[in-house]
Design a protein around this motif. Structure first.
Motif, PDB file in Angstrom:
ATOM      1  N   ASP A   1     -29.075  23.344 -23.673  1.00 54.45           N
ATOM      2  CA  ASP A   1     -29.186  22.587 -22.436  1.00 54.45           C
ATOM      3  C   ASP A   1     -28.728  23.539 -21.342  1.00 54.45           C
ATOM      4  O   ASP A   1     -27.637  24.088 -21.414  1.00 54.45           O
ATOM      5  CB  ASP A   1     -28.280  21.356 -22.476  1.00 54.45           C
ATOM      6  CG  ASP A   1     -28.333  20.582 -21.177  1.00 54.45           C
ATOM      7  OD1 ASP A   1     -29.244  19.756 -21.024  1.00 54.45           O
ATOM      8  OD2 ASP A   1     -27.477  20.831 -20.301  1.00 54.45           O
TER       9      ASP A   1
ATOM     10  N   ASP B   1     -23.445  18.931 -11.683  1.00 53.11           N
ATOM     11  CA  ASP B   1     -24.147  17.705 -12.031  1.00 53.11           C
ATOM     12  C   ASP B   1     -23.909  16.661 -10.934  1.00 53.11           C
ATOM     13  O   ASP B   1     -23.342  16.980  -9.891  1.00 53.11           O
ATOM     14  CB  ASP B   1     -23.734  17.216 -13.424  1.00 53.11           C
ATOM     15  CG  ASP B   1     -22.285  16.729 -13.477  1.00 53.11           C
ATOM     16  OD1 ASP B   1     -21.606  16.718 -12.427  1.00 53.11           O
ATOM     17  OD2 ASP B   1     -21.833  16.344 -14.578  1.00 53.11           O
TER      18      ASP B   1
ATOM     19  N   THR C   1     -22.199  23.124 -13.717  1.00 54.85           N
ATOM     20  CA  THR C   1     -23.147  23.122 -14.835  1.00 54.85           C
ATOM     21  C   THR C   1     -23.018  24.413 -15.634  1.00 54.85           C
ATOM     22  O   THR C   1     -22.371  25.372 -15.203  1.00 54.85           O
ATOM     23  CB  THR C   1     -24.581  22.998 -14.308  1.00 54.85           C
ATOM     24  OG1 THR C   1     -24.776  23.984 -13.307  1.00 54.85           O
ATOM     25  CG2 THR C   1     -24.825  21.621 -13.737  1.00 54.85           C
TER      26      THR C   1
ATOM     27  N   TYR D   1     -23.655  16.421 -25.380  1.00 54.67           N
ATOM     28  CA  TYR D   1     -23.487  16.479 -23.924  1.00 54.67           C
ATOM     29  C   TYR D   1     -22.840  15.221 -23.356  1.00 54.67           C
ATOM     30  O   TYR D   1     -23.118  14.119 -23.813  1.00 54.67           O
ATOM     31  CB  TYR D   1     -24.812  16.807 -23.225  1.00 54.67           C
ATOM     32  CG  TYR D   1     -25.953  15.856 -23.487  1.00 54.67           C
ATOM     33  CD1 TYR D   1     -26.826  16.068 -24.547  1.00 54.67           C
ATOM     34  CD2 TYR D   1     -26.176  14.754 -22.671  1.00 54.67           C
ATOM     35  CE1 TYR D   1     -27.886  15.204 -24.790  1.00 54.67           C
ATOM     36  CE2 TYR D   1     -27.239  13.880 -22.901  1.00 54.67           C
ATOM     37  CZ  TYR D   1     -28.083  14.113 -23.973  1.00 54.67           C
ATOM     38  OH  TYR D   1     -29.124  13.254 -24.207  1.00 54.67           O
TER      39      TYR D   1
ATOM     40  N   ASP E   1     -20.824  13.103 -19.797  1.00 52.53           N
ATOM     41  CA  ASP E   1     -20.401  12.920 -18.411  1.00 52.53           C
ATOM     42  C   ASP E   1     -18.880  12.740 -18.403  1.00 52.53           C
ATOM     43  O   ASP E   1     -18.233  12.828 -19.455  1.00 52.53           O
ATOM     44  CB  ASP E   1     -21.129  11.728 -17.781  1.00 52.53           C
ATOM     45  CG  ASP E   1     -20.766  10.420 -18.474  1.00 52.53           C
ATOM     46  OD1 ASP E   1     -20.073  10.461 -19.509  1.00 52.53           O
ATOM     47  OD2 ASP E   1     -21.165   9.354 -17.978  1.00 52.53           O
TER      48      ASP E   1
ATOM     49  N   ASN F   1     -22.969  17.126 -17.588  1.00 54.81           N
ATOM     50  CA  ASN F   1     -24.237  16.430 -17.831  1.00 54.81           C
ATOM     51  C   ASN F   1     -24.205  14.983 -17.340  1.00 54.81           C
ATOM     52  O   ASN F   1     -24.846  14.112 -17.912  1.00 54.81           O
ATOM     53  CB  ASN F   1     -24.586  16.461 -19.322  1.00 54.81           C
ATOM     54  CG  ASN F   1     -25.043  17.831 -19.769  1.00 54.81           C
ATOM     55  OD1 ASN F   1     -24.221  18.692 -20.092  1.00 54.81           O
ATOM     56  ND2 ASN F   1     -26.346  18.059 -19.750  1.00 54.81           N
TER      57      ASN F   1
ATOM     58  N   TYR G   1     -25.558  12.519 -14.968  1.00 53.19           N
ATOM     59  CA  TYR G   1     -26.670  12.352 -14.026  1.00 53.19           C
ATOM     60  C   TYR G   1     -26.868  10.873 -13.722  1.00 53.19           C
ATOM     61  O   TYR G   1     -26.446  10.011 -14.477  1.00 53.19           O
ATOM     62  CB  TYR G   1     -27.952  12.964 -14.590  1.00 53.19           C
ATOM     63  CG  TYR G   1     -27.866  14.474 -14.661  1.00 53.19           C
ATOM     64  CD1 TYR G   1     -28.086  15.252 -13.529  1.00 53.19           C
ATOM     65  CD2 TYR G   1     -27.509  15.108 -15.849  1.00 53.19           C
ATOM     66  CE1 TYR G   1     -27.984  16.638 -13.586  1.00 53.19           C
ATOM     67  CE2 TYR G   1     -27.397  16.499 -15.910  1.00 53.19           C
ATOM     68  CZ  TYR G   1     -27.642  17.255 -14.782  1.00 53.19           C
ATOM     69  OH  TYR G   1     -27.526  18.623 -14.834  1.00 53.19           O
TER      70      TYR G   1
ATOM     71  N   THR H   1     -29.695  15.157 -20.260  1.00 56.80           N
ATOM     72  CA  THR H   1     -29.931  16.589 -20.351  1.00 56.80           C
ATOM     73  C   THR H   1     -30.443  17.123 -19.015  1.00 56.80           C
ATOM     74  O   THR H   1     -30.955  16.364 -18.193  1.00 56.80           O
ATOM     75  CB  THR H   1     -30.959  16.905 -21.444  1.00 56.80           C
ATOM     76  OG1 THR H   1     -32.137  16.143 -21.207  1.00 56.80           O
ATOM     77  CG2 THR H   1     -30.421  16.553 -22.817  1.00 56.80           C
ATOM     78  N   SER H   2     -30.282  18.414 -18.787  1.00 58.95           N
ATOM     79  CA  SER H   2     -30.830  19.025 -17.570  1.00 58.95           C
ATOM     80  C   SER H   2     -32.173  19.647 -17.920  1.00 58.95           C
ATOM     81  O   SER H   2     -33.185  18.971 -17.879  1.00 58.95           O
ATOM     82  CB  SER H   2     -29.844  20.049 -16.996  1.00 58.95           C
ATOM     83  OG  SER H   2     -29.504  21.035 -17.949  1.00 58.95           O
TER      84      SER H   2
END
Lengths: 455, 435
Positions: free
Chosen positions: B264, B278, B284, B299, B301, B315, B317, B328-329
């Motif tokens: 990622d 993020d 990131t 991943y 937050d 992560n 978002y 995921t990015s």
């Protein structure tokens, strides 16, 4: 608001202009596992302008509604840059109307604390299905909106709308084997519809547990029976999307294939769609669509024959048919496009017992995770399924995906049941606009030679 | 913004303001002709507070009354989840380039010309194909401020091009589509269209398919549409925390073929999934999810990491309307060493999967997938013989990643804008078809 919009519209030069302003307030509450994960209260205010000049559309959307005049000019300027030969837009009588929300039980009158307690009860009901429940998710969402619509033909419509959804998921686990059971429902005018779901919620969790011992299906062609939920999704994917005239109106070859009067099914098959179906609380219901056209009921297939399709003002005029009130936008951020509302297969007269009794080997597919269409081919997924052997339900199967082809599968519908159920848990996606509130209805149906994906 | 944070700080232990504004200009073509020009302006602000240890959240696009937003966040915080984090102080560790001034300078006329060129090129091949096309440019501005002293803002440009060709012959309908999104000005979409035309060529004939297990090649687009969602779900920190991920208790175990290395990565310049931080202001990074077949990281937050007793991986978002959640990015697969043509010529009888329908609708977390092959091709004796129809592919992602891989493509290719993957050639998958 009316004065503000009409004065902004006056003197603007285009074949057609419409303005939407929208206010929305939403509440969201969700539990994950045993914990309340998210609770929020949000509000939205914005608008858009759509203008038509010689067949070219201009569109502007914005949050600062004091800029309305400027945004109208921008939309008209865009339309001029996109113009082609001529504008075609069906004539619908201008309407001036105010449509207040007429709720049986308004969720805005229910405290957050009561909503939370209700969802906590449901979440506990999920856990009640047994020790193999690994985690749960219970989500509630309500959204109240007021839209202001005006167009250059003199229409002015204020409409209040409500949308309530509740969805539940239980995940059961045995080592690497992870299975889920879910249920989602909703309503457009009654909080009461989500107040007594305890049994249904518990059943969904039990499905997850029993699926732990289910086997994958062996892929191939089968005679299948779809339960009401899955058959509703089938109607939506198999023929609802195909009936949206924006796929057809500028495609000469498709127009030939989909000429009214063509036979698509057997005489007992009828499919309809409409925002004015007289069933209370359906999520695709409204008085006027996003172009100010009154909602109605439109037969798509009647007695096996293609008799109608779903239109916006533009597709109706281009195809020389009547507007059906199916132009919808999910919010002011988007231009209206042709969408379904409440779509259903009309009940027939075959009982479930008669449907299953002569099937030697087949699949009974129940519940749905959703579906997708490529117009000719489409898919619809069942949450669980059973093998049918010698007219009897046999072993439980895991989630299966079924695939159909519009020119064969509708003809292969061999029986339509007498037991219609409407489901209000659906959200439809098209053209980047998702989820749009829709409802789907159907009785059990039986389809021959349906391709089932499996291992 | 500053006022809102100050207002919130008066009534809460901690507060965070997330503001996003956007200006987009989409141009769309329908049935071969220019159909609409649009301008989309948007602005909104989300407030997250921690009050009496609990999270409150509210957001709005109506910026006239900041106090109302604070009051709403306070009201819901009484019921909110217990906060398991503190908002981060700003600490940008490296620059990530996601802004191209050339995009802002592009005229509408240029966008129209690009769209028209795509359609012309497809119709040069076959004038019976009806094309829809879209070209858009947009610019977004994000600012994240919090009471820990964090204050990060950045600008991001996007340019997107998409093309969809429809060909109806008798009752046969063929739809082929592709798209490309980047943060960088794109001078031409010729390559995208050339690939599309090549697929139309391969699809001219329709080939028969038996129901039986067969070798299958997923093109990069086919991988993206069929195999990625189960991986994203299984590596999501929330699934792991709840015990719902089949990989959750297998950190540092070798579960996949050693040719699989998956990252990622939000630090790739000009990728739409990239940014310095993020949506919670956490820096990131490039993080291995799988390293040579071994599961390395999940991943997270801020809140999920707090609950799991670990750290945010950057992560978190969100949309304007919901609280941040793990996402995921850009997902990056390392390439293998096999040319695509060599995969095809290696197969006696098999299938190529390019576009699918319905793969998302199932028991995704288990890794099971099942899909209708919306666009796919039949291989016989090392040659593409035509298009398949009414055919489905099904299996389990985790199982085929473990012991079914024959070869990975020698080039990792961007699909859409958030995924970079090679073609994958599997030994034997279940294929079901209409007889």
């Amino acid at each position: 608001m009316r004065d503000m919009i009409t004065s902004a519209l006056s003197g603007k030069q285009a074949d057609y202009i419409e303005v939407h302003i929208e206010e929305r307030e939403a509440n969201r509450l969700s539990f994950r596992a045993r914990e309340l994960e998210e609770v929020s209260n949000t509000s939205d205010l914005g608008g858009n302008v759509r203008a038509l000049v010689k067949g070219g559309w201009g569109f502007s959307s914005f949050n600062d509604i004091t800029k309305l005049g400027e945004m109208i000019n921008l939309a008209v300027e865009h339309a001029r840059s996109a113009q082609g030969e001529k504008s075609e837009l069906a004539q619908v009588a201008p309407v001036v109307d105010v449509v207040p929300l007429n709720a049986k039980k308004d969720p805005r009158q229910v405290s957050l604390s009561d909503k939370k307690q209700l969802m906590e009860e449901y979440n506990e009901a999920l856990w009640g299905a047994g020790p193999s429940i690994q985690t749960t998710r219970s989500s509630y969402h309500d959204s109240f909106s007021k839209t202001y619509f005006a167009n250059s033909r003199g229409s002015y419509i204020e409409q209040e709308k409500l949308d309530i959804t509740a969805s539940f998921l239980a995940l059961a686990r045995d080592g690497d084997n992870v299975q889920q059971g879910h249920i989602s429902t909703g309503n457009s005018n009654d909080f009461g519809a989500v107040e007594s779901l305890h049994q249904e919620v518990e059943k969904a969790a039990k499905r997850a547990v029993s699926l732990l011992s289910a086997k994958p299906v062996k892929g191939g062609e089968y005679t299948v029976i779809l339960d009401q939920r899955l058959a509703g999704v089938f109607a939506h994917e198999a023929f609802g999307h195909l009936s949206e005239a924006d796929h057809v109106y500028e495609n000469p070859r498709l127009k030939e294939l989909l000429v009214l009067g063509r036979t698509f099914g057997r005489p007992f098959l009828s499919i309809f769609d409409g925002a004015a179906i007289p069933v209370s609380g359906l999520r695709g219901s409204y008085k006027y669509d996003s172009e100010g056209t009154p909602g109605q009921k439109t037969y798509l297939i009647e007695n096996g024959v293609l008799v109608g399709r779903l239109h916006s003002l533009e597709t109706a005029a281009t195809m020389n048919e009547c507007a059906t009130g199916n132009a919808r936008a999910i919010s002011y951020r988007y231009a209206p496009i042709v969408r379904m509302t409440n779509t259903a297969i009309e009940p027939g007269n075959t009982s479930f017992q008669d449907m299953i009794s002569d099937i030697k080997e087949g699949v009974y597919a129940r519940g749905s995770f959703g579906g997708e269409t490529g117009i000719e081919m489409f898919t619809f997924s069942a949450e669980e399924a059973y093998m049918i052997r010698n007219g009897q339900l046999a072993e439980l199967l895991r989630s299966v995906l079924l695939s159909g082809n519009v020119f064969e599968t509708l003809q292969n519908i061999e029986a339509v049941g007498d037991d219609i159920v409407w489901q209000n848990g659906g959200g439809c996606g098209k053209g980047g606009q998702s989820p749009l509130p829709v409802s789907m209805g159907s009785p059990h149906i039986r389809i021959a030679r349906c391709v089932v994906g499996g291992r | 913004m500053v006022d809102l944070l100050a207002l919130a700080a008066r009534v809460a232990e901690e507060a965070e303001v997330y503001q996003e504004t956007g200006l987009g200009t989409p141009v769309s073509f329908e049935s071969n002709r220019l159909k609409s020009l649009q301008t989309k302006e948007s602005t909104g602000v989300a407030l997250r507070i921690v009050r009496n240890g609990r999270i409150g959240f509210s957001s709005t696009t109506d910026l006239r009354n900041p106090q109302l937003l604070v009051d709403r966040a306070v009201a819901v915080s009484k019921f909110g989840a217990e906060a398991k984090f503190s908002f981060p102080r700003s600490s940008v560790t490296r620059e990530v380039q996601v802004y191209d001034p050339l995009i802002e300078g592009m005229s509408v006329e240029t966008l129209i010309a690009l769209g028209q060129a795509m359609i012309d090129k497809v119709r040069q091949y076959n004038p019976d194909i009806l094309c829809d096309a879209g070209i858009s440019k947009s610019i977004g501005r994000v600012r994240i401020m919090n009471t820990s002293g964090g204050d990060i803002s950045y600008e991001k440009t996007y340019m997107a091009g998409s093309i969809h060709g429809n060909l109806v012959r008798g009752t046969d309908m063929l739809d082929i589509y592709d798209s490309k999104v980047t943060c960088e000005m794109v001078p031409t979409y010729d390559e995208l269209v050339e690939q599309l035309v090549k697929k139309f060529e391969y699809a001219e004939r329709i080939a028969d398919v038996p129901t039986k297990p067969m070798p299958v090649i997923f093109t990069p687009k086919g991988v993206a549409a069929t195999l990625i969602l189960p991986l994203q779900s299984a590596f999501n920190g929330k699934s792991v925390l709840q015990g719902a991920s089949p990989l959750g208790d297998k950190l540092d175990q070798k579960l996949f073929d050693e040719r699989f290395s998956i990252f990622d990565d939000a630090t790739i310049d000009l990728a739409p999934g990239s940014a310095v931080c993020d949506d919670e202001g956490v820096p990131t990074r490039r993080m291995p999810l799988v390293d040579k077949g071994v599961v390395r990281n999940f991943y997270y937050d801020l809140q999920t990491a707090g609950l799991a007793g670990t750290k945010s991986t950057g992560n978190g978002y969100r949309s304007l309307w919901t609280m941040p959640a793990p996402s995921t990015s850009s997902i990056i697969f390392e390439a293998g060493d096999t040319p695509y043509k060599a995969m095809i010529s290696d197969i006696k009888e098999g299938i190529i999967v390019e576009q699918v329908m319905g793969a998302w609708a199932g028991n995704v977390l288990s890794g099971d997938f099942s899909a209708n092959i919306h666009l796919g091709f039949k291989i016989e004796n090392g040659k593409i013989m035509g298009r398949v129809k009414d055919t489905m592919v099904a299996d389990n992602v985790f199982e085929i990643f473990k012991n079914n891989l024959v070869a990975l493509g020698q080039e990792s290719v961007w699909v859409g804008g958030a995924l970079k993957v090679p073609a994958m050639y599997f030994h034997s998958l279940s294929i079901s078809s209409k007889q």
